[in-house]
Motif scaffolding. Structure first.
Motif, PDB file in Angstrom:
ATOM      1  N   MET A 185       0.936  -1.330  -0.170  1.00  9.93           N
ATOM      2  CA  MET A 185      -0.353  -0.073  -0.038  1.00  9.93           C
ATOM      3  C   MET A 185       0.696   1.193  -0.023  1.00  9.93           C
ATOM      4  O   MET A 185       1.824   0.843   1.057  1.00  9.93           O
ATOM      5  N   ASP A 186       0.457   2.367  -0.291  1.00 10.46           N
ATOM      6  CA  ASP A 186       1.607   3.472  -1.133  1.00 10.46           C
ATOM      7  C   ASP A 186       1.316   4.143  -0.048  1.00 10.46           C
ATOM      8  O   ASP A 186       1.000   4.032   1.230  1.00 10.46           O
ATOM      9  N   PRO A 187       2.279   4.438   0.660  1.00  7.16           N
ATOM     10  CA  PRO A 187       2.579   5.454   2.231  1.00  7.16           C
ATOM     11  C   PRO A 187       1.847   6.093   2.455  1.00  7.16           C
ATOM     12  O   PRO A 187       0.874   6.147   3.660  1.00  7.16           O
ATOM     13  N   GLU A 188       0.890   6.859   1.230  1.00  4.35           N
ATOM     14  CA  GLU A 188      -0.094   7.886   1.678  1.00  4.35           C
ATOM     15  C   GLU A 188      -1.084   7.474   1.766  1.00  4.35           C
ATOM     16  O   GLU A 188      -2.332   8.458   3.158  1.00  4.35           O
ATOM     17  N   HIS A 189      -1.780   6.322   1.661  1.00  4.06           N
ATOM     18  CA  HIS A 189      -2.528   5.957   1.614  1.00  4.06           C
ATOM     19  C   HIS A 189      -3.291   5.414   2.750  1.00  4.06           C
ATOM     20  O   HIS A 189      -3.209   5.679   4.011  1.00  4.06           O
ATOM     21  N   ARG A 190      -1.660   4.681   3.857  1.00  4.88           N
ATOM     22  CA  ARG A 190      -1.492   4.356   4.419  1.00  4.88           C
ATOM     23  C   ARG A 190      -1.555   5.198   5.879  1.00  4.88           C
ATOM     24  O   ARG A 190      -2.097   5.405   7.210  1.00  4.88           O
ATOM     25  N   ALA A 191      -0.405   6.574   5.205  1.00  4.75           N
ATOM     26  CA  ALA A 191      -0.995   7.726   6.137  1.00  4.75           C
ATOM     27  C   ALA A 191      -2.621   8.309   6.655  1.00  4.75           C
ATOM     28  O   ALA A 191      -2.860   8.033   7.891  1.00  4.75           O
ATOM     29  N   LEU A 192      -3.494   8.287   5.427  1.00 10.17           N
ATOM     30  CA  LEU A 192      -4.500   8.982   5.721  1.00 10.17           C
ATOM     31  C   LEU A 192      -5.463   7.809   6.523  1.00 10.17           C
ATOM     32  O   LEU A 192      -6.290   7.609   7.322  1.00 10.17           O
ATOM     33  N   LEU A 193      -5.417   6.513   6.513  1.00  7.99           N
ATOM     34  CA  LEU A 193      -6.398   5.333   6.690  1.00  7.99           C
ATOM     35  C   LEU A 193      -5.347   5.576   8.558  1.00  7.99           C
ATOM     36  O   LEU A 193      -6.670   5.722   9.551  1.00  7.99           O
ATOM     37  N   ARG A 194      -4.154   5.606   8.531  1.00  9.19           N
ATOM     38  CA  ARG A 194      -3.998   5.866  10.542  1.00  9.19           C
ATOM     39  C   ARG A 194      -4.422   6.936  10.783  1.00  9.19           C
ATOM     40  O   ARG A 194      -4.456   7.376  12.635  1.00  9.19           O
ATOM     41  N   THR A 195      -4.592   8.286  10.349  1.00 12.12           N
ATOM     42  CA  THR A 195      -4.942   9.610  10.487  1.00 12.12           C
ATOM     43  C   THR A 195      -6.364   9.932  10.269  1.00 12.12           C
ATOM     44  O   THR A 195      -6.925  10.366  11.922  1.00 12.12           O
ATOM     45  N   HIS A 196      -6.808   9.148  10.320  1.00 10.42           N
ATOM     46  CA  HIS A 196      -8.829   8.660  10.410  1.00 10.42           C
ATOM     47  C   HIS A 196      -9.185   7.195  10.671  1.00 10.42           C
ATOM     48  O   HIS A 196      -9.998   7.173  10.756  1.00 10.42           O
ATOM     49  N   ARG A 197      -8.091   6.594  11.468  1.00  8.16           N
ATOM     50  CA  ARG A 197      -8.681   5.075  12.218  1.00  8.16           C
ATOM     51  C   ARG A 197     -10.157   5.170  13.236  1.00  8.16           C
ATOM     52  O   ARG A 197     -10.822   4.856  13.011  1.00  8.16           O
ATOM     53  N   LEU A 198     -10.441   6.624  14.285  1.00  8.45           N
ATOM     54  CA  LEU A 198     -11.052   6.843  15.110  1.00  8.45           C
ATOM     55  C   LEU A 198     -12.349   6.542  14.168  1.00  8.45           C
ATOM     56  O   LEU A 198     -13.967   6.619  14.443  1.00  8.45           O
ATOM     57  N   TYR A 199     -11.901   7.779  13.294  1.00 11.25           N
ATOM     58  CA  TYR A 199     -13.421   7.989  12.431  1.00 11.25           C
ATOM     59  C   TYR A 199     -13.650   6.789  11.677  1.00 11.25           C
ATOM     60  O   TYR A 199     -15.129   6.296  11.886  1.00 11.25           O
TER      61      TYR A 199
END
Length: 206
Positions: A1-15
């Protein structure tokens, strides 16, 4: 998975874990698209609440290859507001913005860890985070690292109620038996050879 996509999922994990009900359509779609295996589906469905099921899915997605994020977006047909939010954020971030369809993902060469990090022996914290992200591939990864079938049986027997505990026990055993040769680079090679993109190590080392 692209690092940008992993970061996006991590940022919005609670949401995401508060918005998504993954059992009805999302998990079946990802299974149909071969992003998740049958063992992954069982692991997710074994979680006692919708929130925990979603969080387990979010743990697994980053190690399921370059198609995982695009397929995940396609699985959100019943959660259009969530998909729109993720796509909008991607559009406002710098860099390439791939759409929801499958496309080329990062190669091993895109994982640019510094050489001193690659030569380090991973800490307990790193091994624990890695153990939580491995799915059904964990046994083949550990065997590639040198554990025997008897070692794997012992790990499973000692941790019957916790896959994380069994994986972590195996990783700790590998590190102990290999000493200074049990490096991040060695882990990366075994992950790649067993279908887990080595960028997962970049994630757990953050």
């Amino acid at each position: 998975m692209d690092p940008e996509h992993r970061a996006l999922l991590r940022t919005h994990r609670l949401y995401l874990s508060g918005q998504l009900l993954v059992s009805d359509t999302i998990v079946p779609f990802l299974f149909q698209e071969h992003v998740l295996t049958e063992a992954h589906v069982e692991d997710i469905e074994a979680q006692p609440t919708d929130t925990l099921r979603c969080r387990r899915l979010l743990d697994l997605l980053p190690v399921r290859g370059p198609r995982a994020f695009g397929c995940f977006l396609r699985s959100l047909e019943d959660f259009g507001w969530v998909r729109d939010k993720l796509l909008l954020e991607l559009q406002t971030r710098p860099g390439p913005r791939p759409g929801p369809g499958p496309g080329p993902g990062p190669s091993t060469a895109d994982v640019r860890l510094p050489d001193p990090v690659l030569q380090e022996v991973p800490s307990d914290r790193v091994l624990s985070r890695l153990a939580s992200r491995l799915g059904s591939e964990w046994e083949s990864v550990l065997m590639d690292l040198g554990l025997s079938t008897e070692d794997l049986f012992r790990c499973r027997s000692d941790h019957r109620l916790s896959t994380h505990g069994a994986v972590l026990a195996g990783l700790v055993q590998w590190r102990r038996s290999g000493g200074k040769t049990s490096t991040v680079q060695r882990l990366m090679r075994s992950l790649e050879e067993n279908g887990v993109h080595p960028s997962v190590l970049e994630d757990v080392l953050l």
